[in-house]
Design an enzyme around this catalytic site. Sequence first.
Site, mmCIF file in Angstrom:
data_model
loop_
_atom_site.group_PDB
_atom_site.id
_atom_site.type_symbol
_atom_site.label_atom_id
_atom_site.label_comp_id
_atom_site.label_asym_id
_atom_site.label_seq_id
_atom_site.Cartn_x
_atom_site.Cartn_y
_atom_site.Cartn_z
ATOM 1 N N CYS A 1 0.809 -1.250 0.005
ATOM 2 C CA CYS A 1 0.060 0.014 -0.034
ATOM 3 C C CYS A 1 1.002 1.171 -0.046
ATOM 4 O O CYS A 1 2.085 1.220 0.199
ATOM 5 C CB CYS A 1 -0.848 -0.074 1.195
ATOM 6 N N ARG B 1 2.478 2.153 -6.758
ATOM 7 C CA ARG B 1 2.694 0.968 -5.812
ATOM 8 C C ARG B 1 1.553 0.058 -6.204
ATOM 9 O O ARG B 1 1.782 -1.268 -5.620
ATOM 10 C CB ARG B 1 2.661 1.268 -4.599
ATOM 11 N N TRP C 1 -3.839 -2.064 -1.809
ATOM 12 C CA TRP C 1 -3.752 -3.182 -2.837
ATOM 13 C C TRP C 1 -4.212 -4.421 -1.917
ATOM 14 O O TRP C 1 -3.659 -5.000 -1.110
ATOM 15 C CB TRP C 1 -2.419 -3.219 -3.179
ATOM 16 N N ASN D 1 -0.401 -1.107 6.303
ATOM 17 C CA ASN D 1 0.396 -1.525 5.220
ATOM 18 C C ASN D 1 0.782 -3.017 5.738
ATOM 19 O O ASN D 1 1.681 -2.906 6.499
ATOM 20 C CB ASN D 1 1.538 -0.907 4.454
ATOM 21 N N GLY D 2 0.606 -4.133 5.109
ATOM 22 C CA GLY D 2 0.903 -5.378 5.378
ATOM 23 C C GLY D 2 -0.021 -6.336 5.932
ATOM 24 O O GLY D 2 -1.205 -6.080 5.598
ATOM 25 N N GLU E 1 13.677 -13.042 -19.369
ATOM 26 C CA GLU E 1 13.310 -11.893 -19.046
ATOM 27 C C GLU E 1 12.373 -11.095 -20.217
ATOM 28 O O GLU E 1 11.405 -10.739 -19.859
ATOM 29 C CB GLU E 1 14.531 -10.737 -18.835
ATOM 30 N N LYS F 1 8.475 -9.681 -19.642
ATOM 31 C CA LYS F 1 8.138 -8.448 -19.906
ATOM 32 C C LYS F 1 6.744 -8.336 -20.779
ATOM 33 O O LYS F 1 5.913 -7.787 -20.393
ATOM 34 C CB LYS F 1 9.193 -7.738 -20.877
ATOM 35 N N GLU G 1 3.866 -9.545 -18.568
ATOM 36 C CA GLU G 1 3.308 -8.395 -17.479
ATOM 37 C C GLU G 1 2.779 -7.329 -18.026
ATOM 38 O O GLU G 1 1.968 -6.568 -17.715
ATOM 39 C CB GLU G 1 4.268 -8.160 -16.314
ATOM 40 N N HIS H 1 14.599 -30.962 -27.056
ATOM 41 C CA HIS H 1 14.058 -31.965 -26.040
ATOM 42 C C HIS H 1 12.429 -31.615 -25.597
ATOM 43 O O HIS H 1 11.997 -31.689 -24.752
ATOM 44 C CB HIS H 1 14.882 -31.496 -24.940
ATOM 45 N N LYS I 1 4.179 -2.768 -7.936
ATOM 46 C CA LYS I 1 5.749 -2.360 -8.027
ATOM 47 C C LYS I 1 6.392 -3.205 -7.235
ATOM 48 O O LYS I 1 7.439 -3.672 -7.377
ATOM 49 C CB LYS I 1 5.919 -1.087 -7.981
HETATM 50 C C1 AGP Z 1 9.587 -7.235 -13.100
HETATM 51 O O1 AGP Z 1 9.429 -6.432 -14.310
HETATM 52 C C2 AGP Z 1 8.654 -7.473 -12.189
HETATM 53 N N1 AGP Z 1 7.696 -6.148 -11.836
HETATM 54 C C3 AGP Z 1 8.773 -8.211 -11.008
HETATM 55 O O2 AGP Z 1 9.172 -9.608 -11.497
HETATM 56 C C4 AGP Z 1 10.035 -7.836 -9.902
HETATM 57 O O3 AGP Z 1 11.100 -7.830 -10.750
HETATM 58 C C5 AGP Z 1 9.829 -8.603 -8.951
HETATM 59 O O4 AGP Z 1 8.564 -8.604 -8.120
HETATM 60 C C6 AGP Z 1 11.185 -8.331 -7.805
HETATM 61 O O5 AGP Z 1 10.976 -6.893 -7.408
HETATM 62 P P1 AGP Z 1 11.885 -6.345 -6.505
HETATM 63 O O6 AGP Z 1 13.263 -6.126 -7.624
HETATM 64 O O7 AGP Z 1 11.608 -5.041 -6.253
HETATM 65 O O8 AGP Z 1 12.504 -7.039 -5.650
#
Ligand code: AGP
Length: 620
Positions: free
Chosen positions: A5, A34, A82, A106-107, A489, A493, A496, A512, A615
């Site tokens: 949050c 966030r 969130w 938050n938490g 990676e 991308k 997401e 394989h 985030k």
């Molecule tokens: C990356 O594009 C994602 N948003 C997600 O995988 C992110 O890298 C992962 O949650 C780790 O976050 P951090 O680097 O803040 O620990």
Amino acid sequence: MGGMCGIVGYVGSPPASGRPLEVVIEGLRRLEYRGYDSAGVVVVTPEGLESTKKAGKLANLVEALEAAPLGLGTAAIGHTRWATHGAPNDTNAHPHRSGRTAVIHNGIVENFATLKAELLAEGVEFASETDTEVVAHLLDRAYDATGDLTSAMRQVVRRLDGTFTLLAVHAHHPDTVVGARHDSPLVVGLGEGENFLGSDVAAFIARTRQALELGQDEVVTITPTSVRVTDFDGKPVQARPFTVDWDASAAEKGGFRSFMDKEIADEPKAVADTLLGRTDADGQLVLDEIRIEESVLRAVNKIVVVACGTAAYAGHVAKYAIEHWCRIPVEVELAHEFRYRDPVVDERTLVVAVSQSGETMDTLMAVRHAREQGSTTLAIVNTHGSTIPRESDAVLYTHAGPEVAVASTKAFLAQITAAYLVGLYLAQLRGTLFSDEIASKLDELRVMPDKLQTVLDRSERVREIARWMADTPTVLFLGRHVGYPVAMEGALKLKELAYIHAEGFAAGELKHGPIALIEPGQPVFVVVPSPRGRHSLHSKVVSNIQEIRARGARTLVIAEDGDEAVVPFADEVFRVPRCPTLLAPLLTVVPLQVFACELAHAKGLDVDQPRNLAKSVTVE
Ligand code: AGP
């Protein structure tokens, strides 16, 4: 309740001004990235507490405040939630109130069911299904017993299990906000005749850049003219002051369509800044910020990288370099797996936690587990004052600046860069590389920002292809050696950002199984190693491209300038400047980032805040 949050607290200015609410709403706006699904505020007015909270985006809350303005006061707290459990609706939104007390959180309070049962048995009525409301009731009752909000907070937090950042206000104290933190972020902003609290510095950097870092299990009380910090037992704590080196504009888009576009454009600077100040005049590595005994680092016989998502792929890239330079085995573990598989780590294991936010709960818990096993922990983190560095033995900060878009881009490159510095530092310490070899690798790193800029300058073609492929149902990514984590990676991308199924494979894995997926028109990105490397990987990958092309795949190839071998089998070739094999990921990932970003734009999606994501995942 709720994972990552946004939290903002403000106290100051005469009661007659609307500043508290204005500052809190502005702070929540800066924390929007966030990820959240409801928002709320409460103001302490001379008549008592006045609050409004709404499900959905911040705009809904602002609209409600315009329709029914709150009274004027001196203190206000605000929250973007969130939801982790408990539907994202008005009732479950924060703040939660009880009597003359209001709280935002938050938490997750893990023992809230027990506490709730206790309160229900005493006849307390609950309005929501959240754990946070339990805290509100406990606080209000504790206040009635002590007459002091700070000691009430200390009394309550000692009863909570789980993770929390709490802010609370009380109708009898219009000039006070009390905060507490356990396993969840909270920083203090210091103003003139006013003070701030935030879940990160973005909440108040428009107003002040003087901040105080709060540690684990601390309670902070702010008034317009004072900031007091104690531990949960009331013992005063000397909080560490720091200056926020991000200015307000850095957190803005700076003219780009999205934060992600801006952050990709910032990548050369992110890599350059991460190298800055870490080599001396004669090009030797200077990393005395890594405060770990040299004898400990010399004794290390295994490195385990713990991270999640993109950060884990950065660790995976670094593995190849660190093993090659230091001759130490490097395991890359998803943090959430590491902790539960009873890993073999001990005092000779160096656990490296890679995290942009420094708040990822899975990664934090992995660090804790490692420390319990006696391992030394080194954090590679981008966000100053965050929890993971505080709980690690040492930290090497990446200097990528604020990464606001949920999809990590510049931080990924900065993480690889920082991990390479750690690898070279260990090689220097352990003598597995000569100093001239280290110096030449640093020279190669130092020219990477320019090469990155070249890749960015060539990205229009990638964007064009992305727009054509906007309705592609699935995309595959192939890579080998350091290109393998780059392929994964690239797939992440696309998942997401464009919500397209995508998968990254080790190119050698094709025969394989995965080659069964290839049918006419199937788009496949292939990250090709340098043809000039010592190994034969290049020719193997070229034959992989041939195999899939023969089955009708649409081959989108990332290859070095001058590599002509790929041309006969490539529908598209995206060129990157020549560079050493181990540094290539810093360049080859960029077309994949740009592709995913552009395709998401083409689909009209929210590039900076993709659905279901946040985030920083500060819940397990
Ligand atoms: C990356 O594009 C994602 N948003 C997600 O995988 C992110 O890298 C992962 O949650 C780790 O976050 P951090 O680097 O803040 O620990």
